[in-house]
Every structure is written in structure tokens, then in C-alpha cells.
Enzyme design. Structure first.
Site, PDB file in Angstrom:
ATOM      1  N   SER A 137      -8.193  -7.770  -0.071  1.00  0.00           N
ATOM      2  CA  SER A 137      -8.632  -6.618   0.714  1.00  0.00           C
ATOM      3  C   SER A 137      -9.549  -5.802  -0.169  1.00  0.00           C
ATOM      4  O   SER A 137      -9.469  -5.881  -1.402  1.00  0.00           O
ATOM      5  CB  SER A 137      -7.428  -5.757   1.122  1.00  0.00           C
ATOM      6  OG  SER A 137      -7.832  -4.507   1.646  1.00  0.00           O
ATOM      7  N   TYR A 150       0.282  -0.297  -0.829  1.00  0.00           N
ATOM      8  CA  TYR A 150      -0.487  -1.449  -0.351  1.00  0.00           C
ATOM      9  C   TYR A 150      -1.621  -1.764  -1.316  1.00  0.00           C
ATOM     10  O   TYR A 150      -1.827  -2.919  -1.702  1.00  0.00           O
ATOM     11  CB  TYR A 150      -1.044  -1.135   1.041  1.00  0.00           C
ATOM     12  CG  TYR A 150      -1.919  -2.212   1.639  1.00  0.00           C
ATOM     13  CD1 TYR A 150      -1.363  -3.367   2.181  1.00  0.00           C
ATOM     14  CD2 TYR A 150      -3.308  -2.068   1.670  1.00  0.00           C
ATOM     15  CE1 TYR A 150      -2.167  -4.347   2.746  1.00  0.00           C
ATOM     16  CE2 TYR A 150      -4.118  -3.043   2.238  1.00  0.00           C
ATOM     17  CZ  TYR A 150      -3.539  -4.184   2.766  1.00  0.00           C
ATOM     18  OH  TYR A 150      -4.345  -5.160   3.316  1.00  0.00           O
TER      19      TYR A 150
END
Length: 274
Positions: A137, A150
Site C-alpha cells: 500500500s 495499518y
């Protein structure tokens, strides 16, 4: 003698981007093993993709189950050419407001899951070669307010991937590639339920990618391995600049968050993702 198609494994492939990646690998002639923690989703995806597609319920946090998936594809194909670590979990909010079990879940699925899958794949690919694709990501490249744990898990995934690639080369192993794909926010079920979540604003601050766009990037990486691919490229340059100059990047955060919240409001009103 007819040789069995080379094997490929995709984690988190029961839906969304993982399903599309599995479909690409089927199209490319691989014997694909679809894995997902959701047994029904894995089974349904495999059935939709074709009669020769395998499936297994796998929790990527479990090293034993991950190794069993590797052994299954090896038994059916004889070799493993591609392993895609796609499984991921996103829970938003400041770290101090999240229960310990939620923080652990993200760190283990996104970080340890990548470790388990990569190590399992390397053990099968040594001597024959192969390609490991880790779906990370843009959160693995910079600070992400509202998604601190995260982001930590994704930084761990990319740090592990690049370090392991360096270890492979230092060991003289050139036949195994590791590529990290770092997409911006993708309009998948992971974000569908985040329109009312202000902590997710940064994920909406860029141009939301359609799953097919991210899958197309995976297709390119499969043809031409690269240690890190950020998509879209312009957004990748922005986050790398912010990471190179943290003070500057942190000052820009309120503007990005404000933009993300505007996008969330528009989408709640019925506008298509942009």
C-alpha cells in the site's frame, strides 16, 4: 509427456483485488490455488474461475496452514512460479483507541502474513525460480493519520520484502524475484464501508483506483519484476517526497485529510469515486 501447469497461489483471493489477480493467473495458464480465511468465498471464487482452480481456507497468520497451501500446489503442479501475498486487514482510528486484539490483528495479517507467505514460497522456488508479489500500500511508504497501525504493518511488509530480496541476492539466488505493489486507495470492500469514517479520509484524498487498475499493475509487474511499484505513479512520488521530508509531509497532512473528507461527503451523496 504433458507437464502440469506451473503453480500459483493468491492469498485473500475470495473477493476484490485478490480475485482479479487469481483470474489473471488463470488466464496466463497457471494452476491457481485460491486461498482466503473465508472458506465459502475461496470455494466460490475457485468455482467461478474454472474447474481446475484449487481452493483452500487459509489464515495467513498461521505458518502451518500457509505451508500446507504451498505443499498442496506443489503436489498438484510440481513447481511454484508465482505467490501473491494479497490478504490484508484495515481498521482505522488512533492507535490508543484501538483494542490490543485489533492492533495485533493488523500487524499479524498484514505483516506476519507477508512473512509467512514469502518464506513458504522461497522454500518451494529455490532451484527452479519464481516471483513473489506482495500487495502492500502507499501506507507502507509514508505517514498515514487515522491508520497508524495499518501503516506500521505495511511498513513492516515492505521492509521485510526488500530486505529479503537483498538477502536472496547476497546468497547468490537470482532466480527468485520479490515485487512490492503499493497502490493508493482501491474501491474494494475494504473501503466500501469507510465513507462515514473520518479516520479513513486520507485513503480518499487521492484518485480512488478501480480494482481493475490495480490488477493491471499486477499484470505489468508479473511481466517485469520491480522491487517497488507505486500506483498511480504521481501519487507515489508525492508520498515519497513527504517521507523524505517528514516535517514538510506532516504540515501537508491537514490539507490532504480535508480533501479526503470532501470526497467522502460527495460519495455519500451519490457521486462516483474519483
Amino acid at each position: 509427456m504433458n507437464r502440469s501447469p506451473a503453480g500459483a497461489v493468491v492469498t485473500g483471493a475470495g473477493r476484490g483485488l485478490g480475485r482479479l489477480i487469481a483470474a489473471i493467473l488463470v488466464e496466463r495458464g497457471h494452476r491457481v490455488l485460491v486461498t482466503d480465511i473465508d472458506e465459502d468465498a475461496a470455494h466460490a471464487t475457485a468455482a467461478e474461475l474454472g474447474p481446475d482452480v484449487l481452493w483452500a481456507a487459509v489464515d495467513v497468520r498461521d505458518e502451518t496452514r500457509t505451508a500446507a497451501a504451498r505443499d498442496l500446489i506443489m503436489a498438484r503442479s510440481g513447481r511454484l512460479d508465482v505467490w501473491v501475498n494479497n490478504a490484508g486487514v484495515l481498521v482505522t482510528g488512533p492507535a490508543w483507541e484501538q483494542p490490543p486484539e485489533v492492533r495485533r490483528l493488523m500487524l499479524e495479517v498484514n505483516g506476519l502474513g507477508t512473512v509467512n507467505g514469502t518464506v513458504a514460497a522461497i522454500e518451494a522456488m529455490r532451484g527452479t525460480g519464481g516471483h513473489i508479489v506482495n500487495v502492500v500500500s502507499l501506507a507502507g511508504l509514508t505517514a498515514v493519520p487515522g491508520e497508524a497501525v495499518y501503516a506500521a504493518s505495511k511498513h513492516a511488509a515492505i521492509g521485510f520484502s526488500l530486505s529479503t530480496l537483498a538477502d536472496l541476492r547476497l546468497a547468490g539466488i537470482k532466480e527468485i524475484d520479490i515485487s512490492c505493489l503499493c497502490p493508493d486507495g482501491i474501491w474494494t470492500p475494504m473501503l466500501h464501508d469507510r465513507l462515514d469514517d473520518p479516520a479513513s479520509a486520507l485513503s480518499f484524498s487521492g484518485t480512488l483506483l478501480e480494482p481493475e487498475e490495480a490488477a493491471a499493475a499486477v499484470r505489468k509487474v508479473l511481466d517485469r519484476p520491480r522491487p517497488v511499484t507505486a500506483i498511480p505513479r504521481r501519487r507515489g512520488l508525492q508520498v515519497r517526497l513527504a517521507d523524505a521530508f517528514p516535517s514538510l509531509g506532516l504540515r501537508a497532512v491537514p490539507l490532504a485529510v480535508a480533501r479526503g473528507r470532501r470526497v467522502q461527503r460527495k460519495m455519500r451523496a451519490g457521486a462516483a469515486p474519483k
